[in-house]
Design a protein around this motif. Structure first.
Motif, PDB file in Angstrom:
ATOM      1  N   UNK A  85       0.739  -1.097   0.163  1.00 53.84           N
ATOM      2  CA  UNK A  85       0.269   0.354  -0.353  1.00 53.84           C
ATOM      3  C   UNK A  85       1.130   1.365   0.091  1.00 53.84           C
ATOM      4  N   UNK A  86       0.479   2.137  -0.817  1.00 57.20           N
ATOM      5  CA  UNK A  86       0.722   3.716  -0.841  1.00 57.20           C
ATOM      6  C   UNK A  86       0.518   4.696   0.652  1.00 57.20           C
ATOM      7  N   UNK A  87       2.012   4.844   0.817  1.00 54.25           N
ATOM      8  CA  UNK A  87       1.367   5.898   1.762  1.00 54.25           C
ATOM      9  C   UNK A  87       2.707   7.532   1.813  1.00 54.25           C
ATOM     10  N   UNK A  88       1.326   8.543   1.799  1.00 58.83           N
ATOM     11  CA  UNK A  88       1.943  10.104   1.403  1.00 58.83           C
ATOM     12  C   UNK A  88       2.927   9.678   2.464  1.00 58.83           C
ATOM     13  N   UNK A  89       4.187  10.364   2.372  1.00 61.95           N
ATOM     14  CA  UNK A  89       5.167  10.406   2.945  1.00 61.95           C
ATOM     15  C   UNK A  89       5.605  11.709   3.168  1.00 61.95           C
ATOM     16  N   UNK A  90       5.589  12.927   1.533  1.00 64.39           N
ATOM     17  CA  UNK A  90       6.513  14.471   1.533  1.00 64.39           C
ATOM     18  C   UNK A  90       5.668  14.803  -0.034  1.00 64.39           C
ATOM     19  N   UNK A  91       5.678  15.675   0.952  1.00 66.34           N
ATOM     20  CA  UNK A  91       4.904  17.475   0.205  1.00 66.34           C
ATOM     21  C   UNK A  91       6.159  18.574   0.211  1.00 66.34           C
ATOM     22  N   UNK A 148      11.847  12.481   4.003  1.00 69.85           N
ATOM     23  CA  UNK A 148      10.827  13.525   4.740  1.00 69.85           C
ATOM     24  C   UNK A 148      11.011  13.562   6.230  1.00 69.85           C
ATOM     25  N   UNK A 149      12.757  12.968   6.328  1.00 68.89           N
ATOM     26  CA  UNK A 149      12.822  13.577   7.669  1.00 68.89           C
ATOM     27  C   UNK A 149      13.601  14.327   7.717  1.00 68.89           C
TER      28      UNK A 149
END
Length: 140
Positions: free
Chosen positions: A1-7, A42-43
């Motif tokens: 499954x995909x998970x939103x991590x960054x914009x 994303x960190x």
């Protein structure tokens, strides 16, 4: 499954974008402004680094369009479509260093066709048969 991590966000019209998995960067072309680099992780804060802003030697006027990375095993290059001047701007990638533009090249008539009003692009160093053993730059 995909998970939103960054914009990532730029102030105006984003155009091309490419990921540098080796160095952990995302490059974003902002159409009338220039090229930005963001950390991929994303960190890390989504703080942009200016790579090349309009006007410059390689981007004398707008528009920045497509972006792609060429990695031939000996060097890594960021290639940007500089639509306003019908050229490809080429930047040498070297880890965390801000890449300098090393060339701005036109694609004139030859084997296939010349390029004007450049938009998207892609590039590969993979051998693509006997006619293109060193790879290919495709621009539209």
């Amino acid at each position: 499954a995909l998970e939103f991590a960054r914009s990532w966000t730029v102030a105006s019209q984003p155009e091309g974008m490419t990921g540098d998995d080796v160095a952990g960067h995302i490059y974003v072309g902002e159409e009338d402004v220039g090229i930005w680099r963001f950390p991929m992780s994303p960190d890390l804060p989504a703080t942009p680094t200016a790579i090349d802003m309009i006007p410059s030697a390689c981007l004398p006027r707008d528009d920045v369009e497509g972006l792609a990375i060429l990695d031939d095993g000996t060097q890594r290059l960021l290639v940007a479509s500089a639509q306003g001047v019908n050229r490809a701007a080429i930047y040498r990638l070297d880890g965390e260093a801000v890449p300098a533009c090393i060339a701005s090249v036109a694609v004139g008539p030859g084997t296939i066709d010349g390029v004007s009003e450049t938009d998207g692009l892609d590039v590969t160093a993979a051998a693509l048969g006997p006619d293109w053993p060193q790879g290919m730059l495709v621009m539209m």
